[in-house]
Design a protein around this motif. Structure first.
Motif, PDB file in Angstrom:
ATOM      1  N   GLY A 269       0.814  -1.205   0.000  1.00 11.19           N
ATOM      2  CA  GLY A 269       0.000   0.000   0.000  1.00 11.19           C
ATOM      3  C   GLY A 269       0.850   1.258   0.000  1.00 11.19           C
ATOM      4  N   PRO A 270       0.202   2.429  -0.043  1.00 10.12           N
ATOM      5  CA  PRO A 270       0.955   3.690  -0.015  1.00 10.12           C
ATOM      6  C   PRO A 270       1.542   3.963   1.360  1.00 10.12           C
ATOM      7  CG  PRO A 270      -1.397   4.116   0.102  1.00 10.12           C
ATOM      8  CD  PRO A 270      -1.251   2.635  -0.132  1.00 10.12           C
ATOM      9  N   CYS A 271       2.609   4.756   1.406  1.00 10.28           N
ATOM     10  CA  CYS A 271       3.225   5.155   2.675  1.00 10.28           C
ATOM     11  C   CYS A 271       2.451   6.340   3.239  1.00 10.28           C
ATOM     12  CB  CYS A 271       4.687   5.525   2.468  1.00 10.28           C
ATOM     13  SG  CYS A 271       5.531   6.006   3.999  1.00 10.28           S
ATOM     14  N   GLN A 272       1.842   6.146   4.391  1.00 18.56           N
ATOM     15  CA  GLN A 272       1.087   7.213   5.050  1.00 18.56           C
ATOM     16  C   GLN A 272       1.931   7.950   6.092  1.00 18.56           C
ATOM     17  OE1 GLN A 272      -1.936   8.038   4.060  1.00 18.56           O
ATOM     18  NE2 GLN A 272      -2.146   6.319   2.643  1.00 18.56           N
ATOM     19  N   GLY A 273       3.140   7.463   6.333  1.00 19.49           N
ATOM     20  CA  GLY A 273       4.013   8.086   7.310  1.00 19.49           C
ATOM     21  C   GLY A 273       5.139   8.851   6.644  1.00 19.49           C
ATOM     22  N   ALA A 274       6.222   9.024   7.376  1.00 19.65           N
ATOM     23  CA  ALA A 274       7.369   9.774   6.873  1.00 19.65           C
ATOM     24  C   ALA A 274       8.249   8.882   5.997  1.00 19.65           C
ATOM     25  CB  ALA A 274       8.186  10.329   8.034  1.00 19.65           C
ATOM     26  N   THR A 275       8.704   9.437   4.895  1.00 22.68           N
ATOM     27  CA  THR A 275       9.578   8.728   3.973  1.00 22.68           C
ATOM     28  C   THR A 275      11.040   9.013   4.305  1.00 22.68           C
ATOM     29  OG1 THR A 275       9.668  10.567   2.408  1.00 22.68           O
ATOM     30  CG2 THR A 275       7.830   9.000   2.180  1.00 22.68           C
ATOM     31  N   ALA A 276      11.932   8.329   3.604  1.00 22.20           N
ATOM     32  CA  ALA A 276      13.357   8.604   3.763  1.00 22.20           C
ATOM     33  C   ALA A 276      13.675  10.038   3.361  1.00 22.20           C
ATOM     34  CB  ALA A 276      14.174   7.623   2.936  1.00 22.20           C
ATOM     35  N   ALA A 277      12.984  10.547   2.349  1.00 27.44           N
ATOM     36  CA  ALA A 277      13.201  11.936   1.925  1.00 27.44           C
ATOM     37  C   ALA A 277      12.828  12.909   3.039  1.00 27.44           C
ATOM     38  CB  ALA A 277      12.393  12.233   0.662  1.00 27.44           C
ATOM     39  N   ASP A 278      11.756  12.610   3.766  1.00 29.07           N
ATOM     40  CA  ASP A 278      11.382  13.442   4.914  1.00 29.07           C
ATOM     41  C   ASP A 278      12.460  13.399   5.993  1.00 29.07           C
ATOM     42  OD1 ASP A 278       8.806  14.218   3.928  1.00 29.07           O
ATOM     43  OD2 ASP A 278       8.027  12.248   4.484  1.00 29.07           O
ATOM     44  N   ALA A 279      13.018  12.215   6.220  1.00 35.87           N
ATOM     45  CA  ALA A 279      14.083  12.070   7.220  1.00 35.87           C
ATOM     46  C   ALA A 279      15.312  12.873   6.826  1.00 35.87           C
ATOM     47  CB  ALA A 279      14.440  10.602   7.397  1.00 35.87           C
ATOM     48  N   ILE A 280      15.650  12.845   5.551  1.00 34.27           N
ATOM     49  CA  ILE A 280      16.806  13.598   5.057  1.00 34.27           C
ATOM     50  C   ILE A 280      16.589  15.091   5.279  1.00 34.27           C
ATOM     51  CG2 ILE A 280      18.082  14.239   2.971  1.00 34.27           C
ATOM     52  CD1 ILE A 280      17.455  11.325   1.985  1.00 34.27           C
ATOM     53  N   ALA A 281      15.385  15.578   4.989  1.00 33.48           N
ATOM     54  CA  ALA A 281      15.087  17.002   5.169  1.00 33.48           C
ATOM     55  C   ALA A 281      15.182  17.403   6.639  1.00 33.48           C
ATOM     56  CB  ALA A 281      13.693  17.310   4.616  1.00 33.48           C
ATOM     57  N   ALA A 282      14.654  16.565   7.539  1.00 33.89           N
ATOM     58  CA  ALA A 282      14.711  16.881   8.970  1.00 33.89           C
ATOM     59  C   ALA A 282      16.148  16.893   9.472  1.00 33.89           C
ATOM     60  CB  ALA A 282      13.872  15.872   9.753  1.00 33.89           C
ATOM     61  N   LEU A 283      16.940  15.932   9.025  1.00 31.50           N
ATOM     62  CA  LEU A 283      18.336  15.872   9.450  1.00 31.50           C
ATOM     63  C   LEU A 283      19.153  17.026   8.868  1.00 31.50           C
ATOM     64  CD1 LEU A 283      19.014  12.036   9.349  1.00 31.50           C
ATOM     65  CD2 LEU A 283      19.513  13.546  11.283  1.00 31.50           C
ATOM     66  N   THR A 284      18.819  17.453   7.668  1.00 33.35           N
ATOM     67  CA  THR A 284      19.517  18.597   7.077  1.00 33.35           C
ATOM     68  C   THR A 284      19.327  19.837   7.947  1.00 33.35           C
ATOM     69  OG1 THR A 284      19.302  17.725   4.824  1.00 33.35           O
ATOM     70  CG2 THR A 284      19.668  20.105   5.058  1.00 33.35           C
TER      71      THR A 284
END
Length: 312
Positions: A265-280
């Motif tokens: 199914g689709p990802c309803q949570g945070a993706t790896a791209a979201d994690a990268i943005a937060a860590l940046t």
């Protein structure tokens, strides 16, 4: 944090914990339960158990290695935030999972708090008008242990990533710039501080404010507010009077959503791209704090000792 997840998932009719990998003998004894196989290593668990997904709740500096190991076995992954100590590490994990064709979700559980979801939907629908300011607060009752702080990446990476992800998700805007002031310092020469206040410029014209602190004597607390031309709303995510109730419910909802993602199914949570943005953003905050950018994190060779707190 792994034990917090276990408490949350105990009430799920969708997700069942069937195996645990834990290096520490004492921790293995503590998590032993009927119907749950406990192994001394991730490798042993993967070799001996058929799994529909793996939740990584290990220390931050071990995220990348475990993701690579699990991905090599083709098992979907829900990784605790922040998915590594740096944006580069998170990017590497994302590439490893993608190359293996394995779903990777990052456990920013705030996205599954009903009050925050309501606020997100109201902002997206324009009910608050043009958003001028969104504020996100995370204050812990007390600092974690020095051993934890030496391995956690500091206040911005350990705590702040939750707020940076929350800010981006609530507003639908990216972080375009930031300024920070800090206070206090960690013991034993560890490159960390006790408080950080961050003002952020967002790509859609809104302003964000993130407040992080390690001393809130009434108990761990998390809350957020949005101010728009047509309204204002506050959401108390973690109330000291209620303890971990809201967090456990959100963790359970997150795991159940991940199960659907793992099944195609689709990802309803945070993706790896979201994690990268937060860590940046977190790395930019750390670089702007002299006490953190001037030194290196102390490593004493001991395994990190994780204490439950809302940063998770």
């Amino acid at each position: 944090m792994g034990r917090t997840h276990l408490r949350a998932l105990a009430g799920s009719d969708v997700v069942k914990v069937t195996a645990i990998a834990e290096m520490s003998p004492a921790a293995r004894e503590a998590v032993a339960a009927p119907g749950v196989a406990v192994y001394e290593s991730v490798a042993e668990m993967l070799d001996r158990t058929a799994l529909g997904g793996v939740l990584v709740a290990a220390p931050t500096d071990q995220h990348g290695a475990i993701i690579a190991e699990v991905a090599a076995h083709g098992v979907p992954i829900l990784c605790e935030k922040p998915c590594g100590l740096t944006a580069t590490a998170a990017q590497t994990s994302a590439q490893v999972a993608a190359a293996a064709g394995v779903p990777l979700q990052v456990a920013y559980w705030r996205r599954f708090v009903p009050g925050l979801r309501q606020l997100h939907d109201r902002i997206a629908a324009g009910e608050l008008g043009v958003i001028h300011l969104v504020t996100c607060y995370q204050w812990d009752e007390r600092p974690p242990s020095p051993v934890f702080r030496a391995h956690s990446g500091g206040i911005a990476i350990d705590m702040g990533v939750h707020e940076f992800d929350q800010l981006r998700w609530l507003t639908g805007q990216d972080i375009a710039g930031l300024a920070v002031v800090s206070s206090g310092s960690a013991p034993d020469g560890i490159a960390d501080v006790d408080g950080a206040q961050v003002v952020l410029t967002l790509s859609g014209g809104a302003t964000g404010f993130v407040s992080l602190g390690r001393y809130f004597r009434v108990g761990d607390a998390v809350w957020a507010e949005a101010f728009g031309t047509e309204g204002h709303e506050r959401c108390d995510v973690i109330d000291p009077a209620e303890g971990e109730v809201a967090q456990l419910a959100a963790l359970r909802a997150q795991a159940e959503s991940f199960a659907s993602f793992a099944a195609g199914g689709p990802c309803q949570g945070a993706t790896a791209a979201d994690a990268i943005a937060a860590l940046t953003a977190a790395e930019q905050v750390s670089a702007a704090i002299p006490a953190m950018s001037a030194g290196q994190h102390v490593s004493d060779g001991l395994r990190p000792s994780y204490r439950h707190r809302p940063g998770g």
